[in-house]
Design an enzyme around this catalytic site. Structure first.
Site, PDB file in Angstrom:
ATOM      1  N   ASP A 137      49.588 -18.577 -29.741  1.00 12.18           N
ATOM      2  CA  ASP A 137      48.232 -19.021 -30.064  1.00 12.18           C
ATOM      3  C   ASP A 137      48.273 -19.886 -31.333  1.00 12.18           C
ATOM      4  O   ASP A 137      48.665 -19.403 -32.394  1.00 12.18           O
ATOM      5  CB  ASP A 137      47.344 -17.784 -30.289  1.00 12.18           C
ATOM      6  CG  ASP A 137      45.876 -18.131 -30.443  1.00 12.18           C
ATOM      7  OD1 ASP A 137      45.571 -19.271 -30.845  1.00 12.18           O
ATOM      8  OD2 ASP A 137      45.039 -17.256 -30.185  1.00 12.18           O
ATOM      9  N   HIS A 151      45.977 -19.742 -26.868  1.00 10.74           N
ATOM     10  CA  HIS A 151      44.633 -19.259 -27.211  1.00 10.74           C
ATOM     11  C   HIS A 151      43.827 -18.921 -25.955  1.00 10.74           C
ATOM     12  O   HIS A 151      42.922 -18.101 -26.005  1.00 10.74           O
ATOM     13  CB  HIS A 151      43.913 -20.316 -28.063  1.00 10.74           C
ATOM     14  CG  HIS A 151      42.716 -19.773 -28.800  1.00 10.74           C
ATOM     15  ND1 HIS A 151      42.823 -18.783 -29.763  1.00 10.74           N
ATOM     16  CD2 HIS A 151      41.395 -20.067 -28.713  1.00 10.74           C
ATOM     17  CE1 HIS A 151      41.610 -18.509 -30.242  1.00 10.74           C
ATOM     18  NE2 HIS A 151      40.725 -19.266 -29.607  1.00 10.74           N
ATOM     19  N   SER A 156      37.560 -15.264 -28.783  1.00 15.48           N
ATOM     20  CA  SER A 156      37.693 -16.237 -29.869  1.00 15.48           C
ATOM     21  C   SER A 156      36.541 -16.090 -30.880  1.00 15.48           C
ATOM     22  O   SER A 156      36.417 -15.024 -31.486  1.00 15.48           O
ATOM     23  CB  SER A 156      37.776 -17.636 -29.247  1.00 15.48           C
ATOM     24  OG  SER A 156      38.135 -18.600 -30.182  1.00 15.48           O
TER      25      SER A 156
END
Ligand code: MLT
Length: 202
Positions: free
Chosen positions: A153, A184, A103
């Protein structure tokens, strides 16, 4: 010696990969160590904590809102991270590491590669999105890059992850991009793909 970032360093075995672990928003330098241990045997681990605090949550660069990045800060922070890697390599006697970023950590890894081509030997970008499109041509010829995206996501769209893959591919990187059935958060499929990709590097 102060290398500029709070970090964990764990020396691994000879012949095992050297990994630069880059956590997501709200994580810290310990977050990805269990994952790294799970997907490698005896890796050397260098794991900094992001220096930006968003309401107490560590990150690697500032943002104004989700998906709205402070591009000036991004550039400064990526260069700071590149300097940290150089200082750590010198201090600990390390080869160029392969980044494993999740991320926000994946995003800073991609920006660092695009600004300082020699800093990383490769990168696994887990749930990454394009943050900075380079103005000048970048040479990442042959650099192994794994991009793992989630098809559900809510933060990173297919369009975004494909865009990032295209930017890195245009720079000559050796891209493997897989979209897994996930949001995610990482799934077992991500873990298996990461493990296989890392094994193929050596
Ligand atoms: C970012 O801010 O880098 C991305 O939105 C991912 C995240 O939520 O950290």
């Amino acid at each position: 010696k102060d290398l500029g970032f709070v970090h964990r360093f764990e020396r691994g075995e000879n012949g095992a990969p050297t990994l630069l672990l880059l956590h997501g928003t709200g994580g810290d330098e310990t977050d990805l160590i269990p994952l790294a241990r799970h997907v490698t045997d005896g890796a050397t681990i260098l794991s900094p904590r992001g220096k930006v605090s968003e309401n107490g949550m560590p990150r690697f660069f500032r943002r104004f809102a989700e998906g709205q990045f402070d591009l000036e800060d991004v550039a400064v922070r990526a260069d700071e991270l590149a300097d940290f890697v150089a200082a750590a390599r010198e201090s600990y006697g390390l080869p160029a590491p392969v980044a494993v970023g999740f991320s926000n950590g994946a995003n800073i890894a991609a920006v660092t590669m695009l600004r300082r081509a020699g800093v990383l030997a490769g990168a696994a970008l887990l749930r990454a999105q394009p943050v900075l499109v380079p103005k000048e041509p970048v040479d990442l010829a042959g650099m192994p890059v794994l991009i793992l995206s989630g098809d559900r996501d809510p933060i990173v769209s297919d369009y975004d992850s494909a865009g990032l893959a295209a930017v890195l591919e245009a720079a000559g990187a050796d891209i493997r991009h897989e979209t897994v059935s996930a949001g995610h958060s990482l799934t077992q499929t991500d873990v298996d793909l990461l493990k296989g990709w890392l094994a193929g590097l050596s």
